[in-house]
Design an enzyme around this catalytic site. Sequence first.
Site, PDB file in Angstrom:
ATOM      1  N   ARG A 117      65.457  47.344  49.977  1.00  0.00           N
ATOM      2  CA  ARG A 117      66.476  48.343  49.637  1.00  0.00           C
ATOM      3  C   ARG A 117      67.757  48.028  50.385  1.00  0.00           C
ATOM      4  O   ARG A 117      67.751  47.956  51.626  1.00  0.00           O
ATOM      5  CB  ARG A 117      65.994  49.739  50.031  1.00  0.00           C
ATOM      6  CG  ARG A 117      66.989  50.877  49.749  1.00  0.00           C
ATOM      7  CD  ARG A 117      66.488  52.177  50.337  1.00  0.00           C
ATOM      8  NE  ARG A 117      65.157  52.515  49.861  1.00  0.00           N
ATOM      9  CZ  ARG A 117      64.334  53.375  50.462  1.00  0.00           C
ATOM     10  NH1 ARG A 117      64.711  53.984  51.590  1.00  0.00           N
ATOM     11  NH2 ARG A 117      63.145  53.622  49.968  1.00  0.00           N
ATOM     12  N   HIS A 149      62.619  49.422  54.491  1.00  0.00           N
ATOM     13  CA  HIS A 149      62.987  48.828  53.204  1.00  0.00           C
ATOM     14  C   HIS A 149      64.232  47.953  53.364  1.00  0.00           C
ATOM     15  O   HIS A 149      64.369  46.934  52.676  1.00  0.00           O
ATOM     16  CB  HIS A 149      63.264  49.921  52.176  1.00  0.00           C
ATOM     17  CG  HIS A 149      62.035  50.614  51.666  1.00  0.00           C
ATOM     18  ND1 HIS A 149      61.199  50.064  50.721  1.00  0.00           N
ATOM     19  CD2 HIS A 149      61.504  51.824  51.971  1.00  0.00           C
ATOM     20  CE1 HIS A 149      60.220  50.899  50.448  1.00  0.00           C
ATOM     21  NE2 HIS A 149      60.379  51.989  51.206  1.00  0.00           N
ATOM     22  N   GLU A 212      53.168  59.286  53.520  1.00  0.00           N
ATOM     23  CA  GLU A 212      53.446  58.898  52.134  1.00  0.00           C
ATOM     24  C   GLU A 212      52.368  57.919  51.684  1.00  0.00           C
ATOM     25  O   GLU A 212      52.332  56.780  52.153  1.00  0.00           O
ATOM     26  CB  GLU A 212      54.833  58.256  52.016  1.00  0.00           C
ATOM     27  CG  GLU A 212      55.967  59.190  52.398  1.00  0.00           C
ATOM     28  CD  GLU A 212      57.328  58.511  52.416  1.00  0.00           C
ATOM     29  OE1 GLU A 212      58.347  59.222  52.345  1.00  0.00           O
ATOM     30  OE2 GLU A 212      57.378  57.262  52.512  1.00  0.00           O
TER      31      GLU A 212
END
Length: 231
Positions: A117, A149, A212
């Site tokens: 990311r 990320h 998560e």
Amino acid sequence: MLYSRLRPVVAALALCACVRPSSHTGAGSPAPSVNTEEIAVAPDAVADTLLAEIGPLDPSIVVDLRYATSNNFTGAPLPGYLANRAFLRREAAAALARVQRNLRPHGLGIKIFDAYRPVRATMAMVDWTERVNRPDLLKDGYIASRSRHNLGLAVDLTLIDLASGRELEMGTAFDTFSAAAHTANATGIAATNRQTLKVAMEREGFVNYDQEWWHFSFSVPNPLRFDRPIL
């Protein structure tokens, strides 16, 4: 029929993880903090040498980058996501391809929601929390201001049935910001599916973030942050 096979799959993957040596820390490792240390952003030319695209390594891995579309919690594509292409550090990308290879005999595969990311996308997420008055998402560890990320060392993913392409039941949707998404907070088939994914990823050196079920990170020496757009 698929569901009835999952418990043996967990057992088989766990057995392989026990007998297969790995150079990376996986099962039994503590989940890393949601935020990384302050790390300088490397030039795009360096990113080009260290990041590898997942698709060419294994075209059977499904890529559905949510942040390249409006189908994400912000409701809009994030800056830096200009193509549906998933990248990771080369070591992590190779490990993820092995995860897919290990799952394939069981009729399962992986679907990627996010991988590398760009830093600018993470900053856009932080800005979004400010606009909608949700600082709790930063405080509670659901959104990172310095994300793994950005290092190309985290991937968000789920399991699919290879024959149909259907996502397996995981109990919550991707990017659910509540305790229901914590990996241990599931029952029945969702708990089995989460465990199957966790064991498969840990076998190849990934570590789950326990808040998560979809988020896994990988470690390499001397990581770097990147802001190269995904083109």
